[in-house]
Design a protein around this motif. Structure first.
Motif, mmCIF file in Angstrom:
data_model
loop_
_atom_site.group_PDB
_atom_site.id
_atom_site.type_symbol
_atom_site.label_atom_id
_atom_site.label_comp_id
_atom_site.label_asym_id
_atom_site.label_seq_id
_atom_site.Cartn_x
_atom_site.Cartn_y
_atom_site.Cartn_z
ATOM 1 N N GLY A 27 0.807 -1.214 0.000
ATOM 2 C CA GLY A 27 0.000 0.000 0.000
ATOM 3 C C GLY A 27 0.839 1.262 0.000
ATOM 4 N N LYS A 30 2.454 1.574 -3.527
ATOM 5 C CA LYS A 30 1.527 1.830 -4.634
ATOM 6 C C LYS A 30 0.472 2.885 -4.292
ATOM 7 C CE LYS A 30 3.408 -1.339 -7.235
ATOM 8 N NZ LYS A 30 4.146 -0.981 -8.468
ATOM 9 N N LEU A 32 -1.971 2.827 -2.044
ATOM 10 C CA LEU A 32 -3.281 2.188 -1.972
ATOM 11 C C LEU A 32 -3.896 2.423 -0.601
ATOM 12 C CD1 LEU A 32 -2.298 -1.288 -3.494
ATOM 13 C CD2 LEU A 32 -3.276 0.673 -4.706
ATOM 14 N N VAL A 34 -6.347 0.638 1.644
ATOM 15 C CA VAL A 34 -7.037 -0.648 1.798
ATOM 16 C C VAL A 34 -7.090 -0.997 3.284
ATOM 17 C CG1 VAL A 34 -6.960 -3.119 1.259
ATOM 18 C CG2 VAL A 34 -6.221 -1.442 -0.459
ATOM 19 N N TRP A 36 -6.282 -3.441 5.348
ATOM 20 C CA TRP A 36 -5.486 -4.656 5.208
ATOM 21 C C TRP A 36 -5.843 -5.743 6.224
ATOM 22 C CZ3 TRP A 36 -3.691 -5.423 0.690
ATOM 23 C CH2 TRP A 36 -3.258 -4.356 -0.095
ATOM 24 N N PHE A 39 -8.705 -7.367 4.634
ATOM 25 C CA PHE A 39 -8.227 -8.065 3.441
ATOM 26 C C PHE A 39 -7.606 -9.410 3.840
ATOM 27 C CE2 PHE A 39 -5.251 -9.112 0.085
ATOM 28 C CZ PHE A 39 -5.881 -8.696 -1.083
ATOM 29 N N LEU A 76 -9.019 -8.617 -5.111
ATOM 30 C CA LEU A 76 -8.569 -7.371 -5.738
ATOM 31 C C LEU A 76 -9.760 -6.591 -6.283
ATOM 32 C CD1 LEU A 76 -5.362 -8.614 -7.600
ATOM 33 C CD2 LEU A 76 -5.466 -7.308 -5.468
ATOM 34 N N ARG A 80 -11.641 -3.268 -4.452
ATOM 35 C CA ARG A 80 -11.478 -2.183 -5.416
ATOM 36 C C ARG A 80 -10.045 -1.659 -5.464
ATOM 37 N NH1 ARG A 80 -17.092 1.288 -4.315
ATOM 38 N NH2 ARG A 80 -18.519 -0.462 -4.722
ATOM 39 N N ILE A 81 -9.131 -2.601 -5.513
ATOM 40 C CA ILE A 81 -7.714 -2.250 -5.615
ATOM 41 C C ILE A 81 -7.401 -1.987 -7.078
ATOM 42 C CG2 ILE A 81 -5.366 -3.107 -5.300
ATOM 43 C CD1 ILE A 81 -6.400 -4.670 -2.887
#
Length: 234
Positions: A27, A30, A32, A34, A36, A39, A76, A80-81
């Motif tokens: 994350g 990139k 991101l 999220v 986690w 996830f 993914l 909505r990655i």
């Protein structure tokens, strides 16, 4: 008793904390945003249903690496990655090869290794378990995987096959796990059993069954306690 075989995910290594850390690292790289922990929990939640598809015959034999990848591709989208490159997706999928051990694991395993043959008996595939051992410093004498038998735990072929490959009778092998269903399945195949609860496996807020079971041969706080109890029993 001559050998100890270990469940790995949750018993030897902290899969949840490791996957969260890997996700957060990705994350940051990139940019991101999220959740986690959610996830990681969702990824693990897909594990048993995916294996059930193999055990039922809906899917042909499929390795855990491949099943993890199938689950990941759905996650993914679910989380909505933004689209990641193949190299990034593959690296994230192989996070399961880079799981960190619980604090007592390495030292406890070394103590147990001095008296017994020790090996994983995991649904993880051979490459995953071998790479994890290298990464985490796990001192296995050999690697036993469901992949060798084309049967996932709790199929009896896995437990009996492990004893057979070690050249031992089932009662000469002890299954060590943090999961009672694994131990009940091993016990039904004639293996001895050691329950080592990991109350933080699913995070600090999760409720985990850590109560001793009279049906199991040993209840230990951790691997060092297991080594102490086995030493005192001799």
């Amino acid at each position: 008793m001559r050998a100890l075989v270990f469940d790995v995910f949750g018993t030897v290594v902290d899969w949840r904390g490791s996957i969260i850390a890997e996700g957060r690292k990705l994350g940051r790289e990139k940019h991101l945003r999220v959740n986690w922990p959610a996830f990681a929990d969702a990824w693990r939640a897909g594990y048993r249903p995916a294996m059930a598809r193999v055990r039922s015959g809906e899917l042909p034999w499929t390795s855990i690496d491949a099943l993890h990848r199938m689950i990941l591709e759905d996650l993914l989208k679910q989380f909505r990655i933004p689209e990641l490159g193949e190299q990034d997706i593959d690296h994230l999928n192989r996070a399961w090869h880079r799981l960190k051990p619980w604090r007592d694991a390495r030292g406890g395993l070394r103590r147990l290794k001095s008296r017994y043959v020790i090996a994983p008996l995991s649904n993880g595939n051979v490459a995953l378990l071998t790479n994890m051992a290298k990464f985490a410093g796990l001192p296995w004498d050999c690697v036993l995987s469901a992949e060798l038998f084309h049967h996932y735990k709790p199929d009896p072929e896995t437990y009996r096959g492990a004893a057979q490959l070690l050249g031992l009778a089932e009662h000469e092998v002890m299954m060590v796990a943090a999961h009672k269903d694994d131990l009940y399945a091993a016990k039904s195949c004639g293996l001895r059993t050691a329950f080592v609860p990991r109350p933080l496996e699913h995070g600090p807020k999760a409720r985990v069954d850590v109560e001793p079971e009279p049906a199991f041969d040993i209840h230990a706080r951790d691997f060092n306690d297991l080594a102490d109890q086995l030493a005192s029993a001799q």
